[in-house]
Design an enzyme around this catalytic site. Sequence first.
Site, short mmCIF file in Angstrom:
data_model
loop_
_atom_site.label_atom_id
_atom_site.label_comp_id
_atom_site.label_asym_id
_atom_site.label_seq_id
_atom_site.Cartn_x
_atom_site.Cartn_y
_atom_site.Cartn_z
N ASP A 263 156.49 -4.50 -40.99
CA ASP A 263 156.57 -3.13 -40.46
C ASP A 263 157.13 -3.07 -39.05
OD1 ASP A 263 153.69 -2.27 -38.63
OD2 ASP A 263 154.08 -4.28 -39.39
N ASP B 204 154.02 -9.65 -43.56
CA ASP B 204 153.33 -9.52 -42.29
C ASP B 204 151.91 -9.06 -42.61
OD1 ASP B 204 152.97 -9.22 -39.44
OD2 ASP B 204 153.21 -7.06 -39.74
N ASP C 243 149.08 -7.26 -40.09
CA ASP C 243 148.70 -5.97 -39.50
C ASP C 243 149.82 -4.95 -39.67
OD1 ASP C 243 146.12 -6.67 -37.65
OD2 ASP C 243 147.55 -8.33 -37.68
#
Length: 218
Positions: free
Chosen positions: A167, A8, A10
Amino acid sequence: MVRAVLFDLDGTLIDSAPDLGAAADKMRLERGLPSLPCERYRPMAGAGARGMLGVAFGMTPEHPDFNAFREEFFTNYENCLTQRTQAFEGITDMLASLQLRGLRWGIVTNKAARFTDALVRNMKLLGDAVVVISGDTTQYAKPHPEPIFEATRRLKLEPFQCVYVGDDKRDIDAGRAAGMCSLAATWGYMGSHDVTTWGADAPLKAPDCLLDWLDGRL
């Protein structure tokens, strides 16, 4: 068996919260509202415009002005997206270690290509990604597995030959639905979420823990 690692963006590779927050805070200031500190925005950075407008104005997508506010936010963000954004501590060394091991790495994000492409162009670190899949690259976004499948197709690999690191629970859901090991990056924008409920194959406390996992030490 792992031939490539997908990440991922960001909250996993880069800390974009300061620029995302600044784009929303500019809207507050222009409306005569007091500035909010970056730490107010940070926990919602992974939710993009929806999260930032929620913090700045308490606005949800159901609000009649949401679309107009979102476009204003996008314009602000486009004008500042690399001013304060940087890689999380340890990411540069971890990616270098992957390359030394002969492992390729790429990005699968829900961020729109208009922003992802600009970040990849302007952040030298991201320029080494061998594949970049944005939120509008395919018909679907995470937690649907199709963006991850598209990444594996471009890499000419099977899903089981890759691992996905993110995250957010939607990252883990997408990776698992694609049939690959999925690891939770706990240094990102998780806030108070309990990662043990996500079904991840392992939590990673820091970027170099990925190397431990690949070596079977985690």
